[in-house]
Design a protein around this motif. Structure first.
Motif, mmCIF file in Angstrom:
data_model
loop_
_atom_site.group_PDB
_atom_site.id
_atom_site.type_symbol
_atom_site.label_atom_id
_atom_site.label_comp_id
_atom_site.label_asym_id
_atom_site.label_seq_id
_atom_site.Cartn_x
_atom_site.Cartn_y
_atom_site.Cartn_z
ATOM 1 N N PHE A 146 14.907 8.046 -8.571
ATOM 2 C CA PHE A 146 13.777 8.951 -8.383
ATOM 3 C C PHE A 146 14.252 10.291 -7.855
ATOM 4 C CE2 PHE A 146 11.755 4.799 -8.330
ATOM 5 C CZ PHE A 146 10.838 5.004 -9.338
ATOM 6 N N TYR A 147 15.215 10.276 -6.943
ATOM 7 C CA TYR A 147 15.775 11.534 -6.450
ATOM 8 C C TYR A 147 16.382 12.311 -7.611
ATOM 9 C CZ TYR A 147 18.747 14.879 -4.135
ATOM 10 O OH TYR A 147 19.348 16.044 -3.758
ATOM 11 N N LEU A 194 5.189 18.381 -8.360
ATOM 12 C CA LEU A 194 6.457 17.819 -7.908
ATOM 13 C C LEU A 194 6.461 17.590 -6.402
ATOM 14 C CD1 LEU A 194 9.020 16.905 -9.263
ATOM 15 C CD2 LEU A 194 9.985 19.158 -8.869
ATOM 16 N N ASP A 195 5.871 18.511 -5.655
ATOM 17 C CA ASP A 195 5.759 18.329 -4.200
ATOM 18 C C ASP A 195 4.898 17.106 -3.867
ATOM 19 O OD1 ASP A 195 7.324 20.580 -3.828
ATOM 20 O OD2 ASP A 195 5.633 21.908 -3.419
ATOM 21 N N HIS A 196 3.826 16.913 -4.638
ATOM 22 C CA HIS A 196 2.964 15.752 -4.441
ATOM 23 C C HIS A 196 3.744 14.453 -4.719
ATOM 24 C CE1 HIS A 196 -0.610 13.230 -4.475
ATOM 25 N NE2 HIS A 196 -0.218 12.755 -5.648
ATOM 26 N N ILE A 197 4.520 14.457 -5.782
ATOM 27 C CA ILE A 197 5.313 13.278 -6.138
ATOM 28 C C ILE A 197 6.345 12.988 -5.044
ATOM 29 C CG2 ILE A 197 6.993 12.346 -7.785
ATOM 30 C CD1 ILE A 197 5.475 14.015 -9.953
ATOM 31 N N ARG A 198 6.986 14.038 -4.542
ATOM 32 C CA ARG A 198 7.946 13.858 -3.439
ATOM 33 C C ARG A 198 7.275 13.235 -2.223
ATOM 34 N NH1 ARG A 198 10.127 19.336 -4.281
ATOM 35 N NH2 ARG A 198 12.119 19.074 -5.309
ATOM 36 N N GLU A 234 4.130 0.580 -6.902
ATOM 37 C CA GLU A 234 4.572 1.904 -6.451
ATOM 38 C C GLU A 234 5.612 2.486 -7.402
ATOM 39 O OE1 GLU A 234 3.872 1.198 -1.653
ATOM 40 O OE2 GLU A 234 5.849 0.790 -2.548
ATOM 41 N N LEU A 235 6.543 1.659 -7.866
ATOM 42 C CA LEU A 235 7.556 2.121 -8.819
ATOM 43 C C LEU A 235 6.895 2.589 -10.119
ATOM 44 C CD1 LEU A 235 10.279 -0.638 -8.403
ATOM 45 C CD2 LEU A 235 10.470 1.752 -7.712
ATOM 46 N N ARG A 236 5.927 1.801 -10.596
ATOM 47 C CA ARG A 236 5.227 2.156 -11.822
ATOM 48 C C ARG A 236 4.476 3.476 -11.653
ATOM 49 N NH1 ARG A 236 1.112 -1.900 -12.919
ATOM 50 N NH2 ARG A 236 2.869 -3.171 -12.333
ATOM 51 N N ARG A 237 3.796 3.632 -10.513
ATOM 52 C CA ARG A 237 3.021 4.854 -10.261
ATOM 53 C C ARG A 237 3.928 6.075 -10.178
ATOM 54 N NH1 ARG A 237 -0.370 8.010 -11.580
ATOM 55 N NH2 ARG A 237 -1.395 9.265 -10.011
ATOM 56 N N GLN A 289 5.048 6.944 -13.650
ATOM 57 C CA GLN A 289 3.959 7.567 -14.415
ATOM 58 C C GLN A 289 3.785 9.033 -14.036
ATOM 59 O OE1 GLN A 289 0.675 5.018 -13.430
ATOM 60 N NE2 GLN A 289 1.007 3.664 -15.185
ATOM 61 N N MET A 290 3.821 9.312 -12.738
ATOM 62 C CA MET A 290 3.646 10.701 -12.287
ATOM 63 C C MET A 290 4.818 11.563 -12.754
ATOM 64 S SD MET A 290 1.891 10.513 -8.488
ATOM 65 C CE MET A 290 3.147 9.507 -7.725
ATOM 66 N N LEU A 291 6.039 11.045 -12.646
ATOM 67 C CA LEU A 291 7.203 11.804 -13.086
ATOM 68 C C LEU A 291 7.188 12.017 -14.600
ATOM 69 C CD1 LEU A 291 9.935 10.251 -10.802
ATOM 70 C CD2 LEU A 291 9.247 12.649 -10.833
#
Length: 108
Positions: free
Chosen positions: A29-30, A61-65, A81-84, A87-89
Motif C-alpha cells: 500500500f505504501y 490520496l490524503d484520505h486513503i493515507r 479493510e484490505l479490499r476497501r 478499491q479506493m486506490l
C-alpha cells in the motif's frame, strides 16, 4: 568467550534489523500510494493535470493515507479493510489516468 558472545549478539541484531526493515520496505500500500503521489506531481509539472484536478486527486490520496493509518492502528488489516483500501486506490488510479489523458481538441 566475551568476543564470541559479542559477535553472536551483533549477528542476531543484524538479522532482526534486516527482517523488520525488509517487511516495512515491501509494504504494497505504501508503494501504491507513493506511486500515485509521483503521478500527480508529474501530471502537474507537465501540465497534464490542472491545479484543481491535482487538488482533488491529492485530497483523495490524503484520505486513503488516513484510512490506511486508521486501519493499521490496531496492528491487523482485515480482509474487508484490505479490499476497501484496494478499491479506493484503484478508483483514484483510474481518475489519475483519465484526467491525465483528457485531451482538448478543436471542433472546427
Amino acid at each position: 568467550m566475551k568476543k564470541h558472545a559479542f559477535v553472536g549478539s551483533l549477528a542476531v541484531l543484524f538479522i532482526v534489523v534486516l527482517i523488520t526493515g525488509t517487511a516495512w520496505a515491501r509494504d504494497p500500500f505504501y508503494d501504491r500510494i507513493h506511486d500515485q503521489q509521483r503521478q500527480i506531481v508529474h501530471g502537474v509539472k507537465t501540465g497534464m493535470l490542472t491545479p484543481g484536478e491535482a487538488d482533488i486527486l491529492q485530497g483523495n490520496l490524503d484520505h486513503i493515507r488516513g484510512k490506511y493509518q486508521q486501519y493499521k492502528a490496531d496492528g491487523l488489516l482485515t480482509r474487508h479493510e484490505l479490499r476497501r483500501l484496494n478499491q479506493m486506490l484503484d478508483e483514484n488510479n483510474r481518475m489519475i489516468r483519465r484526467l491525465r489523458h483528457n485531451s482538448v481538441r478543436r471542433l472546427y
